[in-house]
Design an enzyme around this catalytic site. Structure first.
Site, PDB file in Angstrom:
ATOM      1  N   LYS A   1       0.836  -1.310   0.143  1.00 59.05           N
ATOM      2  CA  LYS A   1       0.021  -0.246  -0.151  1.00 59.05           C
ATOM      3  C   LYS A   1       0.947   1.370  -0.162  1.00 59.05           C
ATOM      4  CE  LYS A   1      -4.093  -1.755   2.210  1.00 59.05           C
ATOM      5  NZ  LYS A   1      -5.010  -1.219   1.133  1.00 59.05           N
TER       6      LYS A   1
ATOM      7  N   ASP B   1      -0.792  -0.474  -4.322  1.00 61.54           N
ATOM      8  CA  ASP B   1      -2.123  -0.299  -4.054  1.00 61.54           C
ATOM      9  C   ASP B   1      -2.126   1.467  -3.709  1.00 61.54           C
ATOM     10  OD1 ASP B   1      -4.865   0.266  -3.555  1.00 61.54           O
ATOM     11  OD2 ASP B   1      -5.136  -1.299  -2.169  1.00 61.54           O
TER      12      ASP B   1
ATOM     13  N   LYS C   1     -13.877  -7.451  -4.634  1.00 61.02           N
ATOM     14  CA  LYS C   1     -14.114  -7.726  -3.430  1.00 61.02           C
ATOM     15  C   LYS C   1     -15.667  -8.023  -3.091  1.00 61.02           C
ATOM     16  CE  LYS C   1     -10.371  -4.796  -1.903  1.00 61.02           C
ATOM     17  NZ  LYS C   1      -9.921  -3.330  -1.462  1.00 61.02           N
TER      18      LYS C   1
END
Length: 359
Positions: free
Chosen positions: A168, A198, A273
């Site tokens: 991230k 990400d 997701k």
């Protein structure tokens, strides 16, 4: 048993405690509320179907203060429904009964129903993950934090045998983030370690292309959501001109016009997701549309407990994926539900351990 039936539903809430302060672009998470849905039938008291509704703060369309009250009312309505034993029919019926803006509830109800139909054994449909104990490749996730914390995580994931690392970015100075990625790349080539990043929408449209260019020099596999969702003109341009593949994530959440989004933006990949998209059926539809267009995809958990993670793993397994999925979140919590799920050497598998009773 009759070809159709009614079920009773009840709710159990658990506040999961993170093992560390989980940094995201939307702040630091210390706890996570999940709601386990229990499906039962008075004539079959030993058979219990379990689902999980777990809206995620800052992302889920159904993250709201009155969520427990809202879903309790929804479950009361669903208890009046008559369900068929056919799995596909059940999924379409749930879609027609549970509002689109309650995606995590849809997923939880789908889970509970399919689990109950399959005998209450934490199985939802045929899949190699459950049936043959076939493991799934997963990425190792590097959480946001200061440089030393992120470096510590990187070393740990490499030591644990992950050959796909997802970091991230957007929390610390971009140059420091590049240095951390360079640290991995100096030790391992792109053929040895897959690197994903990400951004969670952290880049501005003005700076995004320059940053994508710098990341591309490190042989990054892909970047998730470089700019925030909803900026279609800017995202379309990025997807067309990017030096490294873009994977859309937040862009999909709350979107009914799947075909329009994919045809307009033309991303290289999409991230799925199920908790945020509305469950099994919605995710299957995204996959079908993506594959028709030659768009890559992988599945990712959204910080669910092991009940939700098990369901997402089985859904991913049903497609026999060849690339790493984002399913490594089972060890995040002190008080996660004990389960057969095991993570070892960059894989998740369904082991022999018994499930803890959620009640």
């Amino acid at each position: 048993m009759a070809d159709s039936f009614r079920l009773q539903f009840s709710l159990i809430k658990r506040v999961l405690q993170f093992r560390f302060d989980a940094g995201t672009s939307r702040g630091v998470l210390k706890t996570r509320e999940v709601f386990w849905i229990k499906a039962t039938h008075p004539d079959f008291p030993e058979r219990v179907g379990w689902g999980e509704a777990a809206p995620l703060v800052g992302l889920s369309p159904d993250y709201r203060e009155d969520f427990e009250r809202v879903i309790t009312a929804q479950l009361e309505k669903l208890a009046q429904e008559t369900w068929a034993e056919d799995l596909d029919s059940v999924l379409h019926q749930v879609k027609s009964r549970v509002p689109f803006d309650l995606p995590s509830l849809r997923f939880g109800v789908e889970m509970a129903l399919l689990d109950w139909i399959q005998g209450g054994i934490k199985k939802f449909f045929p899949n190699p993950f459950y049936d043959q104990k076939k493991p799934i490749l997963i990425n190792g996730l590097i959480w946001m934090g200061d440089r030393d914390f992120m470096l510590e995580q990187i070393d740990q994931k490499l030591k644990e045998g992950f050959d796909c690392i997802k970091m991230k970015i957007g929390a610390i100075d971009f140059e420091q983030e590049l240095a951390l990625l360079s640290y991995i790349r100096k030790q391992y080539s792109k053929d040895q370690i897959i690197l994903r990043v990400d951004a969670n929408g952290a880049f501005s449209p003005m700076e995004a292309m320059n940053k994508l260019g710098q990341l591309a020099e490190l042989d990054i596999h892909s970047i998730e959501q470089p700019i925030r969702a909803g900026q279609w003109a800017e995202m379309r341009k990025l997807c067309r001109e990017t030096p490294l593949p873009i994977a859309l994530d937040e862009e999909l959440i709350g979107t009914k016009e799947k075909e329009l989004l994919l045809d307009t933006l033309k991303p290289q990949h999409i991230i799925l997701k199920p908790t945020l998209l509305g469950g099994f059926l919605e995710t299957q539809q995204w996959i079908s549309l993506a594959e028709e267009r030659g768009i890559g995809w992988w599945m990712t958990s959204a910080l669910e407990s092991n009940i939700g993670l098990n369901a997402i793993s089985q859904l991913a397994s049903s497609y026999d994926p060849k690339i790493p999925q984002g399913l490594g979140t089972g060890k995040l919590y002190h008080n996660n539900l004990a389960s057969p799920l095991e993570i070892e050497k960059g894989q998740i598998r369904y082991g022999d351990r018994l499930w803890e009773n959620p009640a």
